[in-house]
Design a protein around this motif. Structure first.
Motif, PDB file in Angstrom:
ATOM      1  N   GLY A  35       0.198  14.346   2.347  1.00  0.00           N
ATOM      2  CA  GLY A  35       1.118  13.469   1.631  1.00  0.00           C
ATOM      3  C   GLY A  35       2.305  13.081   2.472  1.00  0.00           C
ATOM      4  N   ILE A  36       3.360  12.689   1.817  1.00  0.00           N
ATOM      5  CA  ILE A  36       4.522  12.125   2.491  1.00  0.00           C
ATOM      6  C   ILE A  36       5.668  13.115   2.670  1.00  0.00           C
ATOM      7  CG2 ILE A  36       5.638  11.262   0.422  1.00  0.00           C
ATOM      8  CD1 ILE A  36       6.087   8.645   2.105  1.00  0.00           C
ATOM      9  N   GLU A  37       5.636  14.224   1.953  1.00  0.00           N
ATOM     10  CA  GLU A  37       6.725  15.206   2.019  1.00  0.00           C
ATOM     11  C   GLU A  37       6.975  15.653   3.462  1.00  0.00           C
ATOM     12  OE1 GLU A  37       8.507  16.739  -0.793  1.00  0.00           O
ATOM     13  OE2 GLU A  37       7.671  15.009  -1.807  1.00  0.00           O
ATOM     14  N   GLY A  53      10.913  13.325  -4.280  1.00  0.00           N
ATOM     15  CA  GLY A  53      11.371  12.031  -4.790  1.00  0.00           C
ATOM     16  C   GLY A  53      12.640  11.491  -4.155  1.00  0.00           C
ATOM     17  N   ARG A  54      13.271  12.280  -3.292  1.00  0.00           N
ATOM     18  CA  ARG A  54      14.505  11.850  -2.624  1.00  0.00           C
ATOM     19  C   ARG A  54      14.196  11.445  -1.184  1.00  0.00           C
ATOM     20  NH1 ARG A  54      19.636  11.275  -2.142  1.00  0.00           N
ATOM     21  NH2 ARG A  54      20.936  12.310  -0.609  1.00  0.00           N
ATOM     22  N   SER A  70      15.424   6.831  -3.148  1.00  0.00           N
ATOM     23  CA  SER A  70      14.331   7.553  -3.790  1.00  0.00           C
ATOM     24  C   SER A  70      13.009   6.914  -3.398  1.00  0.00           C
ATOM     25  CB  SER A  70      14.504   7.522  -5.308  1.00  0.00           C
ATOM     26  OG  SER A  70      14.493   6.192  -5.771  1.00  0.00           O
ATOM     27  N   TYR A  71      11.938   7.639  -3.677  1.00  0.00           N
ATOM     28  CA  TYR A  71      10.611   7.091  -3.432  1.00  0.00           C
ATOM     29  C   TYR A  71       9.691   7.489  -4.571  1.00  0.00           C
ATOM     30  CZ  TYR A  71       9.207  11.758  -1.862  1.00  0.00           C
ATOM     31  OH  TYR A  71       8.941  13.094  -1.795  1.00  0.00           O
ATOM     32  N   ILE A  81       9.712   2.889  -1.430  1.00  0.00           N
ATOM     33  CA  ILE A  81      11.023   3.491  -1.200  1.00  0.00           C
ATOM     34  C   ILE A  81      12.095   2.502  -1.632  1.00  0.00           C
ATOM     35  CG2 ILE A  81      12.587   4.485   0.513  1.00  0.00           C
ATOM     36  CD1 ILE A  81      10.040   4.773   2.335  1.00  0.00           C
ATOM     37  N   GLU A  82      13.022   2.971  -2.414  1.00  0.00           N
ATOM     38  CA  GLU A  82      14.203   2.200  -2.819  1.00  0.00           C
ATOM     39  C   GLU A  82      15.376   2.865  -2.111  1.00  0.00           C
ATOM     40  OE1 GLU A  82      16.073  -0.744  -5.320  1.00  0.00           O
ATOM     41  OE2 GLU A  82      13.987  -0.165  -5.581  1.00  0.00           O
TER      42      GLU A  82
END
Length: 120
Positions: A35-37, A53-54, A70-71, A81-82
């Motif tokens: 994943g992305i973590e 989520g951050r 956040s994502y 991603i925002e």
């Protein structure tokens, strides 16, 4: 016949001893991140972190915070991603596709493309 039995027992003992050699030391198996973590780096050395989520980006030299936000997962391979740039005071959206376990291919809302590589 007795000689054959002695040779067979000797061979069996040798095989068993080889299986239990004290010099054998199993190596730990490296677990590939999923994943992305975790932390990712761009070609300029900026570090992006994804955690629960951050999202945030920091410089490598001074560890200064450049952007935060956040994502969220769009799918197993796609993340949105925002983020807010602390330098420009602007908000933007970036979509990233996970290309394997160590590369993210990203496109900003303005169409700029960049790649992030998992930091080891």
């Amino acid at each position: 016949m007795k000689l054959h039995r002695i040779i067979a027992i000797g061979a069996l003992a040798g095989l068993l001893a080889a299986c239990q050699s004290p010099s054998y030391s199993p190596r730990p198996i490296a677990v590939q991140p999923q994943g992305i973590e975790g932390q990712w780096v761009d070609p300029n050395g900026i570090i992006s972190s994804f955690s629960a989520g951050r999202f945030e980006t920091r410089t490598t030299d001074t560890n200064s915070l450049l952007a935060e936000g956040s994502y969220r997962h769009i799918s197993d391979q796609m993340v949105e991603i925002e983020l807010t740039s602390l330098l420009r005071q602007t908000t933007s959206r970036v979509n990233c596709a996970l290309a394997g376990s160590s590369q993210l291919n990203c496109t900003s809302s303005t169409g700029a493309q960049f790649t992030l590589v998992r930091r080891v």
